[in-house]
Design a protein around this motif. Structure first.
Motif, PDB file in Angstrom:
ATOM      1  N   ALA A  42      -0.289  10.868   0.787  1.00 40.06           N
ATOM      2  CA  ALA A  42       0.993  10.347   1.256  1.00 40.06           C
ATOM      3  C   ALA A  42       1.886  10.044   0.064  1.00 40.06           C
ATOM      4  CB  ALA A  42       0.777   9.080   2.074  1.00 40.06           C
ATOM      5  N   ALA A  43       3.148  10.423   0.174  1.00 41.18           N
ATOM      6  CA  ALA A  43       4.130  10.065  -0.841  1.00 41.18           C
ATOM      7  C   ALA A  43       4.630   8.666  -0.499  1.00 41.18           C
ATOM      8  CB  ALA A  43       5.268  11.068  -0.849  1.00 41.18           C
ATOM      9  N   VAL A  44       4.564   7.761  -1.471  1.00 39.59           N
ATOM     10  CA  VAL A  44       4.986   6.383  -1.231  1.00 39.59           C
ATOM     11  C   VAL A  44       5.988   5.963  -2.304  1.00 39.59           C
ATOM     12  CG1 VAL A  44       2.850   5.716  -0.059  1.00 39.59           C
ATOM     13  CG2 VAL A  44       3.042   5.414  -2.511  1.00 39.59           C
ATOM     14  N   THR A  45       6.758   4.952  -1.962  1.00 43.59           N
ATOM     15  CA  THR A  45       7.734   4.390  -2.892  1.00 43.59           C
ATOM     16  C   THR A  45       7.408   2.918  -3.097  1.00 43.59           C
ATOM     17  OG1 THR A  45       9.413   5.919  -2.055  1.00 43.59           O
ATOM     18  CG2 THR A  45      10.196   4.011  -3.309  1.00 43.59           C
ATOM     19  N   CYS A  46       7.322   2.515  -4.356  1.00 39.91           N
ATOM     20  CA  CYS A  46       7.046   1.118  -4.674  1.00 39.91           C
ATOM     21  C   CYS A  46       8.238   0.274  -4.238  1.00 39.91           C
ATOM     22  CB  CYS A  46       6.802   0.957  -6.169  1.00 39.91           C
ATOM     23  SG  CYS A  46       6.604  -0.775  -6.672  1.00 39.91           S
ATOM     24  N   PRO A  47       8.001  -0.765  -3.435  1.00 38.19           N
ATOM     25  CA  PRO A  47       9.120  -1.589  -2.970  1.00 38.19           C
ATOM     26  C   PRO A  47       9.774  -2.397  -4.090  1.00 38.19           C
ATOM     27  CG  PRO A  47       7.026  -2.495  -2.220  1.00 38.19           C
ATOM     28  CD  PRO A  47       6.725  -1.195  -2.889  1.00 38.19           C
ATOM     29  N   SER A  48       9.059  -2.618  -5.195  1.00 34.11           N
ATOM     30  CA  SER A  48       9.617  -3.407  -6.292  1.00 34.11           C
ATOM     31  C   SER A  48      10.452  -2.564  -7.254  1.00 34.11           C
ATOM     32  CB  SER A  48       8.498  -4.095  -7.072  1.00 34.11           C
ATOM     33  OG  SER A  48       7.787  -4.968  -6.242  1.00 34.11           O
ATOM     34  N   CYS A  49       9.867  -1.467  -7.730  1.00 33.63           N
ATOM     35  CA  CYS A  49      10.550  -0.682  -8.769  1.00 33.63           C
ATOM     36  C   CYS A  49      11.146   0.627  -8.251  1.00 33.63           C
ATOM     37  CB  CYS A  49       9.602  -0.400  -9.922  1.00 33.63           C
ATOM     38  SG  CYS A  49       8.263   0.739  -9.504  1.00 33.63           S
ATOM     39  N   GLN A  50      10.870   0.958  -6.978  1.00 31.11           N
ATOM     40  CA  GLN A  50      11.386   2.174  -6.350  1.00 31.11           C
ATOM     41  C   GLN A  50      10.812   3.465  -6.935  1.00 31.11           C
ATOM     42  OE1 GLN A  50      13.172   1.792  -3.538  1.00 31.11           O
ATOM     43  NE2 GLN A  50      12.787  -0.368  -3.953  1.00 31.11           N
ATOM     44  N   GLU A  51       9.718   3.364  -7.729  1.00 26.27           N
ATOM     45  CA  GLU A  51       9.082   4.564  -8.264  1.00 26.27           C
ATOM     46  C   GLU A  51       8.307   5.256  -7.153  1.00 26.27           C
ATOM     47  OE1 GLU A  51       5.791   5.951 -11.584  1.00 26.27           O
ATOM     48  OE2 GLU A  51       6.806   4.035 -11.842  1.00 26.27           O
ATOM     49  N   GLU A  52       8.390   6.589  -7.098  1.00 25.74           N
ATOM     50  CA  GLU A  52       7.681   7.358  -6.076  1.00 25.74           C
ATOM     51  C   GLU A  52       6.404   7.921  -6.670  1.00 25.74           C
ATOM     52  OE1 GLU A  52      10.251  10.302  -4.412  1.00 25.74           O
ATOM     53  OE2 GLU A  52      11.637   8.809  -3.614  1.00 25.74           O
ATOM     54  N   PHE A  53       5.328   7.921  -5.871  1.00 24.93           N
ATOM     55  CA  PHE A  53       4.049   8.484  -6.299  1.00 24.93           C
ATOM     56  C   PHE A  53       3.245   8.849  -5.067  1.00 24.93           C
ATOM     57  CE2 PHE A  53       3.785   3.911  -6.114  1.00 24.93           C
ATOM     58  CZ  PHE A  53       2.602   3.647  -5.465  1.00 24.93           C
ATOM     59  N   ALA A  54       2.153   9.576  -5.264  1.00 21.91           N
ATOM     60  CA  ALA A  54       1.298  10.013  -4.150  1.00 21.91           C
ATOM     61  C   ALA A  54       0.000   9.222  -4.165  1.00 21.91           C
ATOM     62  CB  ALA A  54       0.994  11.505  -4.254  1.00 21.91           C
ATOM     63  N   VAL A  55      -0.495   8.888  -2.989  1.00 22.95           N
ATOM     64  CA  VAL A  55      -1.784   8.220  -2.874  1.00 22.95           C
ATOM     65  C   VAL A  55      -2.656   9.012  -1.902  1.00 22.95           C
ATOM     66  CG1 VAL A  55      -0.936   5.912  -3.392  1.00 22.95           C
ATOM     67  CG2 VAL A  55      -0.976   6.680  -1.035  1.00 22.95           C
ATOM     68  N   ASP A  56      -3.962   8.973  -2.129  1.00 22.02           N
ATOM     69  CA  ASP A  56      -4.917   9.616  -1.231  1.00 22.02           C
ATOM     70  C   ASP A  56      -5.428   8.560  -0.279  1.00 22.02           C
ATOM     71  OD1 ASP A  56      -6.873  11.032   0.076  1.00 22.02           O
ATOM     72  OD2 ASP A  56      -7.985  11.600  -1.726  1.00 22.02           O
ATOM     73  N   LEU A  57      -5.037   8.675   0.987  1.00 21.50           N
ATOM     74  CA  LEU A  57      -5.416   7.689   1.981  1.00 21.50           C
ATOM     75  C   LEU A  57      -6.900   7.740   2.310  1.00 21.50           C
ATOM     76  CD1 LEU A  57      -2.376   8.118   4.379  1.00 21.50           C
ATOM     77  CD2 LEU A  57      -2.691   6.414   2.577  1.00 21.50           C
ATOM     78  N   ALA A  58      -7.583   8.829   1.920  1.00 23.83           N
ATOM     79  CA  ALA A  58      -9.006   8.979   2.232  1.00 23.83           C
ATOM     80  C   ALA A  58      -9.890   8.224   1.255  1.00 23.83           C
ATOM     81  CB  ALA A  58      -9.400  10.452   2.234  1.00 23.83           C
ATOM     82  N   GLY A  59      -9.369   7.819   0.126  1.00 24.48           N
ATOM     83  CA  GLY A  59     -10.190   7.065  -0.816  1.00 24.48           C
ATOM     84  C   GLY A  59     -10.456   7.838  -2.082  1.00 24.48           C
ATOM     85  N   GLY A  60     -11.723   7.789  -2.551  1.00 25.59           N
ATOM     86  CA  GLY A  60     -12.108   8.345  -3.841  1.00 25.59           C
ATOM     87  C   GLY A  60     -12.087   9.857  -3.907  1.00 25.59           C
ATOM     88  N   ARG A  61     -12.560  10.370  -5.040  1.00 27.01           N
ATOM     89  CA  ARG A  61     -12.592  11.806  -5.267  1.00 27.01           C
ATOM     90  C   ARG A  61     -13.732  12.443  -4.499  1.00 27.01           C
ATOM     91  NH1 ARG A  61     -12.714  11.043 -11.399  1.00 27.01           N
ATOM     92  NH2 ARG A  61     -14.699  11.969 -10.989  1.00 27.01           N
ATOM     93  N   LEU A  62     -13.634  13.769  -4.293  1.00 31.02           N
ATOM     94  CA  LEU A  62     -14.677  14.516  -3.590  1.00 31.02           C
ATOM     95  C   LEU A  62     -16.025  14.345  -4.284  1.00 31.02           C
ATOM     96  CD1 LEU A  62     -12.937  17.890  -2.746  1.00 31.02           C
ATOM     97  CD2 LEU A  62     -13.510  16.049  -1.190  1.00 31.02           C
ATOM     98  N   GLY A  63     -17.049  14.207  -3.483  1.00 29.15           N
ATOM     99  CA  GLY A  63     -18.401  14.120  -3.997  1.00 29.15           C
ATOM    100  C   GLY A  63     -18.828  12.731  -4.384  1.00 29.15           C
ATOM    101  N   GLU A  64     -17.914  11.775  -4.374  1.00 22.00           N
ATOM    102  CA  GLU A  64     -18.282  10.402  -4.683  1.00 22.00           C
ATOM    103  C   GLU A  64     -18.535   9.655  -3.391  1.00 22.00           C
ATOM    104  OE1 GLU A  64     -15.741   9.726  -8.767  1.00 22.00           O
ATOM    105  OE2 GLU A  64     -15.083   8.740  -6.937  1.00 22.00           O
ATOM    106  N   SER A  65     -19.531   8.809  -3.401  1.00 18.86           N
ATOM    107  CA  SER A  65     -19.812   8.032  -2.195  1.00 18.86           C
ATOM    108  C   SER A  65     -19.331   6.620  -2.344  1.00 18.86           C
ATOM    109  CB  SER A  65     -21.298   8.065  -1.871  1.00 18.86           C
ATOM    110  OG  SER A  65     -22.060   7.654  -2.978  1.00 18.86           O
TER     111      SER A  65
END
Length: 144
Positions: A121-144
């Motif tokens: 998901a592309a999100v925008t920081c409410p404080s600084c307005q910087e845009e970035f992407a987050v993985d809503l599923a959590g960690g990287r593939l293969g990690e438990s």
């Protein structure tokens, strides 16, 4: 405070940004405990491929799934795991013999590789307005 969230398709471009990366259809994994075969050998590494629509539909016609819906994941995982260690004949019986933690790992791994691109998901920081992407599923593939 308003938070903006928009979903986007995965970026399939290479590091150079020129050529799109080829579609990856197989993913390696390492089981937390491992599959123990009839001879007592423990197999921990394996390969899972991307699921097709057929992989998700065929188990619904399986009598074992009709009798017990919890069996759906066993049949589905047995269709997409292509190898565990040196074992290449992966069938529901092999998946049934996994430790519960290994089955849970494979269920999560299945969800992650088949939802790739749909959990970012592309999100925008409410404080600084910087845009970035987050993985809503959590960690990287293969990690438990």
């Amino acid at each position: 405070m308003r938070r903006t969230v928009s979903f986007q398709a995965p970026d399939r471009t290479s590091q150079r940004g020129h050529q799109p990366e080829p579609l990856r259809t197989e993913f390696g994994f390492e089981l937390p405990r491992g599959y123990v075969d009839d001879s007592g050998t423990v197999h921990r590494t394996g390969v899972m491929r991307l699921a097709t629509a057929r992989d998700e539909l065929v188990p619904l016609r399986d009598d074992r799934v009709r009798e017990n819906s919890a069996y759906l994941s066993v049949v589905l995982i047995s269709r997409v795991v292509t190898r565990i260690g040196t074992v290449e004949d992966i069938h529901p019986g092999v998946i049934e013999d996994l430790f519960a933690s290994d089955l849970a790992f494979l269920q999560d791994f299945y969800r992650r590789i088949n939802a790739e691109g749909h959990t970012r998901a592309a999100v925008t920081c409410p404080s600084c307005q910087e845009e970035f992407a987050v993985d809503l599923a959590g960690g990287r593939l293969g990690e438990s």
